[in-house]
Write a protein that holds these residues in place. Structure first.
Motif, short mmCIF file in Angstrom:
data_model
loop_
_atom_site.label_atom_id
_atom_site.label_comp_id
_atom_site.label_asym_id
_atom_site.label_seq_id
_atom_site.Cartn_x
_atom_site.Cartn_y
_atom_site.Cartn_z
N GLU A 70 5.16 10.28 12.99
CA GLU A 70 4.07 11.52 12.25
C GLU A 70 3.84 12.48 13.52
O GLU A 70 3.69 13.61 13.08
CB GLU A 70 2.96 10.57 12.15
N ASP A 86 4.20 5.22 11.76
CA ASP A 86 2.71 5.94 12.05
C ASP A 86 2.12 5.31 12.89
O ASP A 86 1.52 4.08 12.72
CB ASP A 86 2.28 5.98 10.42
N ILE A 88 -1.24 5.49 14.03
CA ILE A 88 -2.55 5.17 13.39
C ILE A 88 -2.46 5.85 11.94
O ILE A 88 -2.74 6.72 11.76
CB ILE A 88 -3.69 5.79 14.10
N ASP A 89 -2.24 4.78 11.02
CA ASP A 89 -2.25 5.28 9.61
C ASP A 89 -3.66 4.98 9.31
O ASP A 89 -4.31 3.68 9.36
CB ASP A 89 -1.37 4.61 8.84
N GLY A 90 -4.37 5.90 8.43
CA GLY A 90 -5.80 5.94 8.33
C GLY A 90 -6.58 6.53 9.48
O GLY A 90 -7.59 6.01 9.79
N THR A 91 -6.11 7.72 9.87
CA THR A 91 -6.60 8.42 10.98
C THR A 91 -7.98 8.69 10.61
O THR A 91 -8.81 8.83 11.59
CB THR A 91 -5.64 9.84 11.26
N PHE A 164 -5.91 10.61 -1.73
CA PHE A 164 -5.71 12.03 -2.17
C PHE A 164 -5.55 12.79 -0.98
O PHE A 164 -5.87 12.27 0.29
CB PHE A 164 -7.16 12.37 -2.59
N TYR A 166 -4.89 16.14 1.92
CA TYR A 166 -5.88 16.74 2.48
C TYR A 166 -6.09 18.23 1.90
O TYR A 166 -7.15 18.91 2.28
CB TYR A 166 -5.49 16.73 3.99
N ARG A 190 -9.93 3.29 -3.18
CA ARG A 190 -9.46 4.24 -2.23
C ARG A 190 -9.91 3.98 -0.83
O ARG A 190 -11.22 4.35 -0.42
CB ARG A 190 -10.07 5.59 -2.65
N GLY A 192 -7.96 4.51 2.28
CA GLY A 192 -7.67 5.56 3.19
C GLY A 192 -6.63 5.28 4.04
O GLY A 192 -6.19 6.13 4.91
N ALA A 193 -5.75 4.25 3.98
CA ALA A 193 -4.51 4.03 4.68
C ALA A 193 -3.53 3.36 3.87
O ALA A 193 -3.48 2.20 3.47
CB ALA A 193 -4.85 2.89 5.74
N ALA A 194 -2.42 4.29 3.67
CA ALA A 194 -1.36 3.83 2.56
C ALA A 194 -0.68 2.59 3.10
O ALA A 194 -0.35 1.96 2.23
CB ALA A 194 -0.34 5.13 2.72
N TYR A 209 -0.42 0.30 -6.18
CA TYR A 209 -0.90 1.60 -5.66
C TYR A 209 0.05 2.70 -6.02
O TYR A 209 1.19 2.47 -6.14
CB TYR A 209 -0.81 1.18 -4.11
N GLU A 211 -0.04 7.05 -4.99
CA GLU A 211 -0.34 8.38 -3.99
C GLU A 211 0.68 9.33 -4.23
O GLU A 211 1.92 8.91 -4.05
CB GLU A 211 -0.91 7.85 -2.91
N ASP A 218 4.28 6.68 6.40
CA ASP A 218 3.16 6.16 5.61
C ASP A 218 3.49 5.06 4.95
O ASP A 218 2.70 4.17 4.64
CB ASP A 218 2.57 7.27 4.63
C1 LIP Z 1 -3.09 8.82 5.20
C2 LIP Z 1 -2.71 8.03 4.34
C3 LIP Z 1 -3.76 7.81 3.21
C4 LIP Z 1 -3.89 9.24 2.48
C5 LIP Z 1 -4.38 10.25 3.54
C6 LIP Z 1 -3.42 10.17 4.69
P1 LIP Z 1 -2.59 9.50 8.06
O1 LIP Z 1 -2.31 9.02 6.48
O2 LIP Z 1 -2.67 6.52 4.81
O3 LIP Z 1 -2.98 7.07 2.20
O4 LIP Z 1 -4.67 9.17 1.55
O5 LIP Z 1 -4.38 11.43 3.05
O6 LIP Z 1 -1.92 10.88 4.29
O7 LIP Z 1 -2.95 11.16 8.00
O8 LIP Z 1 -4.04 8.87 8.08
O9 LIP Z 1 -1.56 8.81 8.90
#
Ligand code: LIP
Length: 263
Positions: A70, A86, A88-91, A164, A166, A190, A192-194, A209, A211, A218
């Motif tokens: 990423e 990724d 840190i997924d769920g930044t 959702f 950004y 929801r 926040g980390a796919a 799930y 999105e 992700d």
């Molecule tokens: C996030 C995803 C999450 C999504 C966020 C963002 P990031 O990835 O894990 O599911 O809703 O908009 O894309 O940006 O934290 O690596």
């Protein structure tokens, strides 16, 4: 020929090391390094540092492998293996101190494109909880020693996660899809980390799930977890997961959820 079982120990070791770094940096305080697509799309200094650690360790152990991450430039593979990462997924969760974020590391063969790649290894590690989900192609999906399996919903309906993007301009369409998903959902989550949403589908903690707007890093590792747990991955008209839509569920629920999402 790639021997996935040889790749798994390396992925596990690096995920643990990367997770320890992310957790340490979180405890020291997180600084925003930059914004990307919108002001809400942030990258922290830790994102960049963790990805560099993963990249350096992989290059040392397997020179010539490709890299698709990423936070840094892609590198084409000379060995047939590409790592999709990724850091840190769920930044946003990570920046706010919410203990729900993951290091996501996958190894794929073929072109690093979800429409054609063969995912060989997937690791999703939440450093805040210590949970480390992993899968190899044909070897099942696991949480530690526990074998994972997707769930079909009961009579109360499906527990469905989503997310959702950004960009505020995409919110109306996303919310319309959530409204339609309630036709078969008992509730929506929801988190926040796919990658963790996908790992939870594999573990039966979620029934499904979906999105829009996800990138390969992700869903690459979590998608293998879902497949190896008996689930189905897809979402796009071409059948692959991707930016248009990513959908994960047990096979029967997948069809029902796809029908309402695309109606
Ligand atoms: C996030 C995803 C999450 C999504 C966020 C963002 P990031 O990835 O894990 O599911 O809703 O908009 O894309 O940006 O934290 O690596």
């Amino acid at each position: 020929m790639v021997d996935a079982p040889d790749l798994l120990p390396l992925a596990l070791e690096i995920a643990r090391e990367a997770g320890a770094l992310a957790r340490r940096r979180r405890s020291e305080g997180v600084s925003i390094a930059a914004t990307k697509s919108t002001i809400a799309d942030i990258v922290t200094e830790a994102d960049r540092e963790v990805e560099q650690l993963v990249r350096d360790r992989l290059a040392a152990a397997r020179p010539g492998d490709g890299f698709l991450g990423e936070e840094s430039d892609a590198a084409r593979s000379e060995t047939g293996v590409t790592w999709v990462v990724d850091p840190i997924d769920g930044t946003v969760n990570y920046a706010y101190g919410i203990p729900h974020y993951a290091v996501s590391i996958a190894a794929v063969t073929g072109e690093p494109d979800a429409r054609s790649w063969r995912a060989e290894v997937g690791v999703v590690h939440n450093p805040a909880t210590g949970e480390l989900f992993h899968a190899t192609r044909g070897g099942g999906a696991w949480l530690g020693e526990q074998r994972l399996a997707v769930s079909e919903p009961g009579p109360a309906g499906a527990l469905v996660a989503t997310g959702f993007g950004y960009d505020p301009a995409t919110r109306a369409g996303d919310l319309d899809r959530v409204t339609r998903a309630f036709e078969l959902a008992r509730d929506i989550r929801r988190a926040g980390a796919a990658s963790l949403d996908l790992a939870f589908v594999a573990a039966g903690r979620l029934d499904a799930y979906f999105e829009r707007g996800l990138y390969p890093w992700d869903h690459a590792a979590g998608g293998l977890l879902v497949l190896e747990a008996g689930g189905r991955m897809g979402g796009q008209p071409d059948g692959a997961p991707g930016r248009t839509m990513t959908l994960a569920a047990a096979p029967e629920l997948f069809e029902r959820l796809a029908a309402v999402i695309y109606r």
